[in-house]
Write a protein that holds these residues in place. Structure first.
Motif, mmCIF file in Angstrom:
data_model
loop_
_atom_site.group_PDB
_atom_site.id
_atom_site.type_symbol
_atom_site.label_atom_id
_atom_site.label_comp_id
_atom_site.label_asym_id
_atom_site.label_seq_id
_atom_site.Cartn_x
_atom_site.Cartn_y
_atom_site.Cartn_z
ATOM 1 N N TYR A 4 -16.985 -21.872 -3.855
ATOM 2 C CA TYR A 4 -15.839 -22.190 -4.494
ATOM 3 C C TYR A 4 -15.817 -23.468 -5.268
ATOM 4 C CZ TYR A 4 -14.747 -25.690 -1.002
ATOM 5 O OH TYR A 4 -14.756 -26.601 -0.181
ATOM 6 N N LEU A 5 -16.919 -24.189 -5.045
ATOM 7 C CA LEU A 5 -16.967 -25.570 -5.823
ATOM 8 C C LEU A 5 -17.143 -25.427 -7.060
ATOM 9 C CD1 LEU A 5 -19.196 -27.425 -2.920
ATOM 10 C CD2 LEU A 5 -16.506 -27.794 -3.237
ATOM 11 N N LEU A 6 -18.233 -24.727 -7.628
ATOM 12 C CA LEU A 6 -18.502 -24.537 -9.088
ATOM 13 C C LEU A 6 -17.450 -24.295 -9.992
ATOM 14 C CD1 LEU A 6 -20.430 -25.262 -11.304
ATOM 15 C CD2 LEU A 6 -21.393 -22.942 -11.007
ATOM 16 N N PRO A 7 -16.633 -22.971 -9.241
ATOM 17 C CA PRO A 7 -15.378 -22.694 -10.109
ATOM 18 C C PRO A 7 -14.383 -23.664 -10.275
ATOM 19 C CG PRO A 7 -16.286 -20.805 -8.860
ATOM 20 C CD PRO A 7 -16.956 -22.282 -8.349
ATOM 21 N N LYS A 8 -14.195 -24.429 -9.134
ATOM 22 C CA LYS A 8 -13.166 -25.229 -8.967
ATOM 23 C C LYS A 8 -13.385 -26.415 -9.915
ATOM 24 C CE LYS A 8 -10.116 -27.666 -5.977
ATOM 25 N NZ LYS A 8 -9.513 -27.573 -4.441
ATOM 26 N N ALA A 9 -14.776 -26.820 -9.985
ATOM 27 C CA ALA A 9 -15.242 -27.875 -10.914
ATOM 28 C C ALA A 9 -15.063 -27.712 -12.205
ATOM 29 C CB ALA A 9 -16.770 -28.026 -10.572
ATOM 30 N N THR A 10 -15.206 -26.277 -12.564
ATOM 31 C CA THR A 10 -15.163 -25.744 -13.961
ATOM 32 C C THR A 10 -13.614 -25.849 -14.453
ATOM 33 O OG1 THR A 10 -17.064 -24.452 -13.663
ATOM 34 C CG2 THR A 10 -15.417 -23.902 -15.543
ATOM 35 N N SER A 11 -12.650 -25.430 -13.504
ATOM 36 C CA SER A 11 -11.360 -25.517 -13.678
ATOM 37 C C SER A 11 -11.015 -26.937 -14.050
ATOM 38 C CB SER A 11 -10.630 -24.983 -12.601
ATOM 39 O OG SER A 11 -9.262 -24.992 -12.822
ATOM 40 N N ILE A 12 -11.447 -28.022 -13.253
ATOM 41 C CA ILE A 12 -10.851 -29.337 -13.024
ATOM 42 C C ILE A 12 -11.587 -29.926 -14.663
ATOM 43 C CG2 ILE A 12 -11.324 -31.634 -12.315
ATOM 44 C CD1 ILE A 12 -11.477 -30.584 -9.521
ATOM 45 N N LEU A 126 -15.917 -32.988 -5.707
ATOM 46 C CA LEU A 126 -16.514 -31.955 -5.561
ATOM 47 C C LEU A 126 -17.958 -31.869 -5.564
ATOM 48 C CD1 LEU A 126 -13.832 -29.525 -7.531
ATOM 49 C CD2 LEU A 126 -14.365 -29.312 -4.943
ATOM 50 N N ILE A 127 -18.346 -32.655 -6.635
ATOM 51 C CA ILE A 127 -19.883 -32.681 -6.723
ATOM 52 C C ILE A 127 -20.717 -33.403 -5.580
ATOM 53 C CG2 ILE A 127 -21.586 -34.203 -8.090
ATOM 54 C CD1 ILE A 127 -19.615 -33.982 -10.531
ATOM 55 N N ASN A 136 -26.186 -28.022 -6.161
ATOM 56 C CA ASN A 136 -26.126 -28.813 -7.244
ATOM 57 C C ASN A 136 -25.163 -28.731 -8.377
ATOM 58 O OD1 ASN A 136 -26.808 -31.220 -9.094
ATOM 59 N ND2 ASN A 136 -28.455 -29.775 -9.999
ATOM 60 N N ILE A 137 -24.239 -29.408 -8.606
ATOM 61 C CA ILE A 137 -23.172 -29.333 -9.724
ATOM 62 C C ILE A 137 -23.688 -30.562 -10.725
ATOM 63 C CG2 ILE A 137 -20.957 -29.364 -10.362
ATOM 64 C CD1 ILE A 137 -20.048 -28.287 -7.654
ATOM 65 N N PRO A 138 -24.183 -30.152 -11.843
ATOM 66 C CA PRO A 138 -24.522 -31.179 -12.536
ATOM 67 C C PRO A 138 -23.301 -32.121 -13.124
ATOM 68 C CG PRO A 138 -25.355 -29.345 -13.410
ATOM 69 C CD PRO A 138 -24.531 -28.985 -12.247
ATOM 70 N N ARG A 139 -23.278 -33.314 -13.327
ATOM 71 C CA ARG A 139 -22.196 -34.196 -13.858
ATOM 72 C C ARG A 139 -22.158 -34.061 -15.418
ATOM 73 N NH1 ARG A 139 -23.927 -37.486 -10.034
ATOM 74 N NH2 ARG A 139 -22.268 -37.909 -8.262
ATOM 75 N N ARG A 140 -20.717 -34.100 -15.897
ATOM 76 C CA ARG A 140 -20.709 -34.134 -17.339
ATOM 77 C C ARG A 140 -21.309 -35.364 -17.938
ATOM 78 N NH1 ARG A 140 -15.881 -35.585 -18.294
ATOM 79 N NH2 ARG A 140 -15.290 -36.198 -16.137
#
Length: 151
Positions: A4-12, A126-127, A136-140
């Motif tokens: 659930y982390l990546l979709p939540k990060a994408t939404s944020i 979340l990251i 791994n969720i890359p930072r913007r």
């Protein structure tokens, strides 16, 4: 478990971008209606001047009668139909100013920036949660360094 982390990060991130756009609009604000209407005339004149008419084409010259550059249909319309273009652009500007006009508002800007900062904190959380779980969720690229470096 962490799917659930990546979709939540994408939404944020989408919310952060929306707030950034709204903040940019507040910073820029809109010019007065009179200034916007005056800019139409300047624009039409500039575009029309980019089209050259060559009367030598009719007196034996080999060149075309009207310049091939710029190849913008809009520039040609401004040259040959300035009143129609002016009327159309004035109607568009008038319509913009009939709606809610964005005016620079420092208090609103501060409130939006605070919301953006909170969303960036949530994103960073979340990251870090994903990293702790081995994901791994890359930072913007435009992530706020104060948030990414905070403990």
């Amino acid at each position: 478990m962490t799917s659930y982390l990546l979709p939540k990060a994408t939404s944020i991130r989408a919310q952060i971008e929306d707030l950034a756009d709204e903040i940019r609009n507040l910073i820029d604000g809109m010019p007065s209606k009179d200034d916007a209407l005056a800019a139409i005339n300047t624009h039409i004149e500039r575009e029309a001047n980019s089209v050259k008419i060559r009367p030598s084409a009719f007196t034996g010259g080999a060149c075309p009668a009207v310049s091939a550059y710029p190849d913008s249909a809009h520039a040609y319309a401004c040259k040959f139909f300035p009143d129609a273009i002016r009327e159309r652009l004035r109607a568009k500007v008038e319509a913009l100013y009939q709606g809610e006009v964005t005016i620079t508002d420092d208090r609103k800007k501060e409130r939006l920036e605070a919301q953006q900062l909170e969303l960036e904190r949530q994103e960073e959380s979340l990251i870090r949660e994903a990293a702790a779980a081995g994901k791994n969720i890359p930072r913007r690229s435009n992530a706020n360094p104060a948030i990414t470096l905070a403990d």
